[in-house]
Design an enzyme around this catalytic site. Structure first.
Site, PDB file in Angstrom:
ATOM      1  N   HIS A 140      32.664  36.300  37.556  1.00 26.19           N
ATOM      2  CA  HIS A 140      33.126  34.917  37.417  1.00 26.19           C
ATOM      3  C   HIS A 140      32.017  33.882  37.640  1.00 26.19           C
ATOM      4  CE1 HIS A 140      33.963  34.981  41.734  1.00 26.19           C
ATOM      5  NE2 HIS A 140      35.097  35.586  41.629  1.00 26.19           N
TER       6      HIS A 140
ATOM      7  N   HIS B 163      33.334  45.655  48.318  1.00 23.62           N
ATOM      8  CA  HIS B 163      32.240  45.711  47.342  1.00 23.62           C
ATOM      9  C   HIS B 163      30.982  46.212  48.047  1.00 23.62           C
ATOM     10  CE1 HIS B 163      34.414  43.300  44.337  1.00 23.62           C
ATOM     11  NE2 HIS B 163      34.671  42.406  45.268  1.00 23.62           N
TER      12      HIS B 163
ATOM     13  N   TYR C 216      25.925  37.264  47.749  1.00 26.19           N
ATOM     14  CA  TYR C 216      27.385  37.347  47.742  1.00 26.19           C
ATOM     15  C   TYR C 216      27.975  36.215  48.589  1.00 26.19           C
ATOM     16  CZ  TYR C 216      31.987  39.530  47.865  1.00 26.19           C
ATOM     17  OH  TYR C 216      33.319  39.777  47.723  1.00 26.19           O
TER      18      TYR C 216
ATOM     19  N   GLU D  57      43.122  39.188  44.509  1.00 24.17           N
ATOM     20  CA  GLU D  57      42.237  39.007  43.355  1.00 24.17           C
ATOM     21  C   GLU D  57      42.150  40.326  42.586  1.00 24.17           C
ATOM     22  OE1 GLU D  57      38.481  37.033  44.115  1.00 24.17           O
ATOM     23  OE2 GLU D  57      38.319  36.500  41.996  1.00 24.17           O
TER      24      GLU D  57
ATOM     25  N   ASP E 258      36.710  41.430  50.865  1.00 23.88           N
ATOM     26  CA  ASP E 258      35.510  40.765  50.335  1.00 23.88           C
ATOM     27  C   ASP E 258      34.444  40.477  51.403  1.00 23.88           C
ATOM     28  OD1 ASP E 258      36.145  40.610  47.642  1.00 23.88           O
ATOM     29  OD2 ASP E 258      37.081  38.645  47.782  1.00 23.88           O
TER      30      ASP E 258
ATOM     31  N   HIS F 119      43.966  41.718  49.543  1.00 26.78           N
ATOM     32  CA  HIS F 119      43.601  40.489  48.807  1.00 26.78           C
ATOM     33  C   HIS F 119      44.001  40.696  47.349  1.00 26.78           C
ATOM     34  CE1 HIS F 119      41.220  37.343  47.086  1.00 26.78           C
ATOM     35  NE2 HIS F 119      40.099  38.010  46.925  1.00 26.78           N
TER      36      HIS F 119
ATOM     37  N   ASP G  99      40.174  42.160  41.034  1.00 21.63           N
ATOM     38  CA  ASP G  99      39.190  43.235  41.195  1.00 21.63           C
ATOM     39  C   ASP G  99      39.636  44.222  42.271  1.00 21.63           C
ATOM     40  OD1 ASP G  99      38.752  40.951  42.809  1.00 21.63           O
ATOM     41  OD2 ASP G  99      36.709  41.561  43.269  1.00 21.63           O
TER      42      ASP G  99
ATOM     43  N   HIS H 215      38.817  35.654  50.960  1.00 20.58           N
ATOM     44  CA  HIS H 215      38.295  34.574  50.146  1.00 20.58           C
ATOM     45  C   HIS H 215      39.400  33.783  49.437  1.00 20.58           C
ATOM     46  CE1 HIS H 215      37.175  34.965  45.599  1.00 20.58           C
ATOM     47  NE2 HIS H 215      36.803  33.783  45.916  1.00 20.58           N
TER      48      HIS H 215
HETATM   49 FE1  FEO Z   1      37.978  37.801  46.021  1.00 21.97          FE
HETATM   50 FE2  FEO Z   1      36.401  40.893  45.345  1.00 21.97          FE
HETATM   51  O1  FEO Z   1      37.687  39.492  45.188  1.00 21.97           O
END
Ligand code: FEO
Length: 392
Positions: A22, A220, A189, A78, A161, A76, A80, A142
């Protein structure tokens, strides 16, 4: 099969080829980390981006039959991390999806499905057999829904995250790659994902500060397991959240006919002569997300643009728009550039930097058309003033 602790398996997916997340450049690719806890009630902590589902399923199958999964923790929403929940539930339809109250709202908005949700509050626990999981709410780290899961039994924190890095690698642990590499990825990051949420990071660090943590397993990148690495990354987060910086300068600029570039280069030379650490970044060569990584650690940033049609160049406008969202604090800015018949466009640059949260270090320097040697030499006075501000 990778068992990161007895009965705890990494079952994520690696994307070696993704280069943009993104709007943030990720030259080293990324991973989506999911973790399987093999217990009486097998539990998966987070899933992966939708296209990583086959890889994740294959890794789960190396450990258990996916039909045995009883809980899928969604720290979370999101996509991903939640993007493979729906397909996984086709294998274990009785499994409950564990999430925060905001997570429940967001999962419904994203997937329009009638999943079995188990909504947890901060401090709630979940016994999955020999293990007890504890949930800590970390809103805005996040998204509003964000929470972290802590396995009391394993003393592993699954912070989603937080503490992550976009870094695809064969290695799974931070101590398996040079510290400089993983720290640089963690900084990029933080700067590009977490920077606006410093206050919430401070609260999250306080919330997990009382936990006895042997391992931090983010969603991640690499896992932090050595005490010195855990201390280092949590220390860096505390520093970044407090907007602590080094007395460094980043000069970011774009140019049309090399006049603004000549100013940028002369400023760079003057700072170098003054022994001030400085980096020079052209927006024609550098992605804005890499500029942000430098700004993360630098107390001062200089922004240079020529004026085109009474406005700054679109590259600089993009840079400043990005910074308005990231809202760096406790940093100084200064502006410079070349113009044709009116310097009016610099007002917008100055206003944008204020809106982004920078404190102006002084009046900017704007030169009509092409700077002459005397005008370039006058930049030494500006640098002397900026150096004094930097160390004030
Ligand atoms: Fe806020 Fe890795 O997603």
């Amino acid at each position: 099969m990778l068992e990161i602790r007895e009965g705890v398996f990494w079952t994520g997916a690696i994307d070696w080829n993704l280069r943009m997340f993104h709007g943030y450049s990720i030259p080293a690719g990324t991973t989506y980390n999911a973790y399987l806890l093999r217990d009486e009630l097998p539990t998966l902590i987070d899933t992966v981006k939708h296209y990583g589902f086959p890889e994740m399923l294959g890794r789960i199958r190396e450990v258990i039959d996916p039909r045995e999964i009883r809980y899928i923790v969604s720290n979370h929403t999101e996509m991903d991390h939640s993007g493979a929940i729906d397909r996984l539930l086709q294998y274990c339809p009785e499994a409950e999806v564990v999430c925060s109250p905001k997570g429940a709202e967001e999962l419904r908005r994203h997937y329009k499905r009638d999943w079995r949700l188990r909504v947890v509050q901060g401090g709630d626990t979940l016994d999955i057999g020999s293990r007890r999981l504890r949930f800590v709410m970390t809103p805005m780290v996040h998204w509003p829904d964000s929470m972290v899961t802590y396995s009391e039994t394993d003393r592993i924190l699954f912070p989603n995250d937080a503490f992550g890095q976009h870094y695809a690698s064969h290695e799974r642990f931070a101590d398996e790659v040079p510290a400089g590499v993983v720290d640089a990825q963690a900084a990029k990051y933080y700067g590009n994902i977490v920077l606006p949420y410093g206050n919430q990071v401070v609260k999250a660090l306080e919330a997990v500060g009382g936990l006895d943590i042997d391992m931090i397993a983010p969603s991640h990148g690499l896992i932090w397991r050595r005490p010195e690495d855990i201390a280092r990354i949590t220390g860096l987060y505390a520093r970044w959240a407090a907007h602590q910086t080094d007395p460094r300068v980043v000069i970011v600029y774009d140019t049309m006919w090399h006049s603004t570039e000549a100013m940028a280069r002369r400023l760079y030379e003057c700072f170098t002569r003054e022994n001030v650490p400085v980096v020079l970044m052209s927006l024609q060569a550098t992605h804005i997300s890499d500029v942000v990584t430098e700004i993360l650690r630098s107390r001062m940033a200089l922004f240079g643009t020529p004026i085109l049609n009474s406005r700054m160049l679109p590259t600089m406008a993009g840079m400043l728009m990005y910074l308005k969202g990231l809202k760096p604090k406790k940093r100084l800015s200064w502006t410079f550039g070349s113009y044709g018949w009116s310097p009016i466009g610099f007002k917008e640059v100055e206003a944008s930097l204020k809106e982004a949260g920078f404190e102006p270090a002084g009046e900017g320097k704007y030169i009509p058309f092409v700077p002459d040697e005397a005008e370039l030499e006058s930049l030494a006075d500006a640098v002397a003033m900026l150096k004094a501000k930097l160390s004030a």
